[in-house]
Scaffold this motif. Structure first.
Motif, PDB file in Angstrom:
ATOM      1  N   GLU A   1      94.649  17.733  52.143  1.00  0.00           N
ATOM      2  CA  GLU A   1      95.076  16.345  51.936  1.00  0.00           C
ATOM      3  C   GLU A   1      96.514  16.340  51.440  1.00  0.00           C
ATOM      4  O   GLU A   1      96.990  17.319  50.871  1.00  0.00           O
ATOM      5  CB  GLU A   1      94.233  15.668  50.856  1.00  0.00           C
ATOM      6  N   THR A   2      97.170  15.217  51.646  1.00  0.00           N
ATOM      7  CA  THR A   2      98.466  14.960  51.029  1.00  0.00           C
ATOM      8  C   THR A   2      98.332  13.628  50.286  1.00  0.00           C
ATOM      9  O   THR A   2      98.670  12.581  50.815  1.00  0.00           O
ATOM     10  CB  THR A   2      99.604  14.915  52.067  1.00  0.00           C
ATOM     11  N   PRO A   3      97.795  13.684  49.058  1.00  0.00           N
ATOM     12  CA  PRO A   3      97.490  12.460  48.310  1.00  0.00           C
ATOM     13  C   PRO A   3      98.707  11.551  48.097  1.00  0.00           C
ATOM     14  O   PRO A   3      98.582  10.353  48.068  1.00  0.00           O
ATOM     15  CB  PRO A   3      96.951  12.944  46.980  1.00  0.00           C
ATOM     16  N   GLU A   4      99.863  12.144  47.935  1.00  0.00           N
ATOM     17  CA  GLU A   4     101.120  11.412  47.748  1.00  0.00           C
ATOM     18  C   GLU A   4     102.160  12.120  48.607  1.00  0.00           C
ATOM     19  O   GLU A   4     101.962  13.260  49.036  1.00  0.00           O
ATOM     20  CB  GLU A   4     101.560  11.468  46.281  1.00  0.00           C
ATOM     21  N   ALA A   5     103.288  11.490  48.835  1.00  0.00           N
ATOM     22  CA  ALA A   5     104.340  12.093  49.662  1.00  0.00           C
ATOM     23  C   ALA A   5     104.866  13.391  49.056  1.00  0.00           C
ATOM     24  O   ALA A   5     105.337  14.264  49.771  1.00  0.00           O
ATOM     25  CB  ALA A   5     105.480  11.103  49.857  1.00  0.00           C
TER      26      ALA A   5
END
Length: 126
Positions: free
Chosen positions: A33-37
């Motif tokens: 995942e990439t929860p935030e940039a």
């Protein structure tokens, strides 16, 4: 309360894109995942995982920040060396490595740095 909760390590990165490249190219890992940039989440076995987030504080810790356990340390080291990972050598009170490996009665262990200066570890119980 926390006994049955998954545990996740958190690592800093000065450059999140450089960190992504290191973990992909050197360790063969892709973020789940990439929860935030500016963060990456990786999943491991048995509910474990780690988060990498961008911050200027990366590389300042002088201790092991995260580790993996394996049943074959030499095989893992050989594969990682083939990908360009360099293992650290230590010669200090209580910790001496030979060819990157420290051996005690209960385990063998090796350490390396990621692209952000974080100290990572691989160990095998003996």
């Amino acid at each position: 309360m926390l006994t049955d909760s998954d545990i996740i390590a958190v690592l800093p990165a000065k450059d999140i894109n450089r960190a992504r490249d290191f973990y992909r190219d050197k360790l063969g890992l892709e973020p789940s995942e990439t929860p935030e940039a500016d963060s990456l989440l990786y999943r491991g076995g048995h509910g474990t995982g780690f988060l990498i987030y961008q911050t200027d504080n990366a590389g300042t810790a002088k201790n092991t920040q995260m580790g993996w356990t394996t049943d074959n340390l030499e095989r893992e080291m050989e594969e990682l060396r083939g990908r360009g990972v360099v293992f650290e050598d230590y010669d200090q009170p209580g910790l001496k490595t030979e060819n990157g490996v420290a051996t005690s009665e209960s385990e063998k262990a090796a350490w390396f740095l990621d692209s952000e200066g974080n100290i990572l570890n691989i160990s095998q119980r003996t």
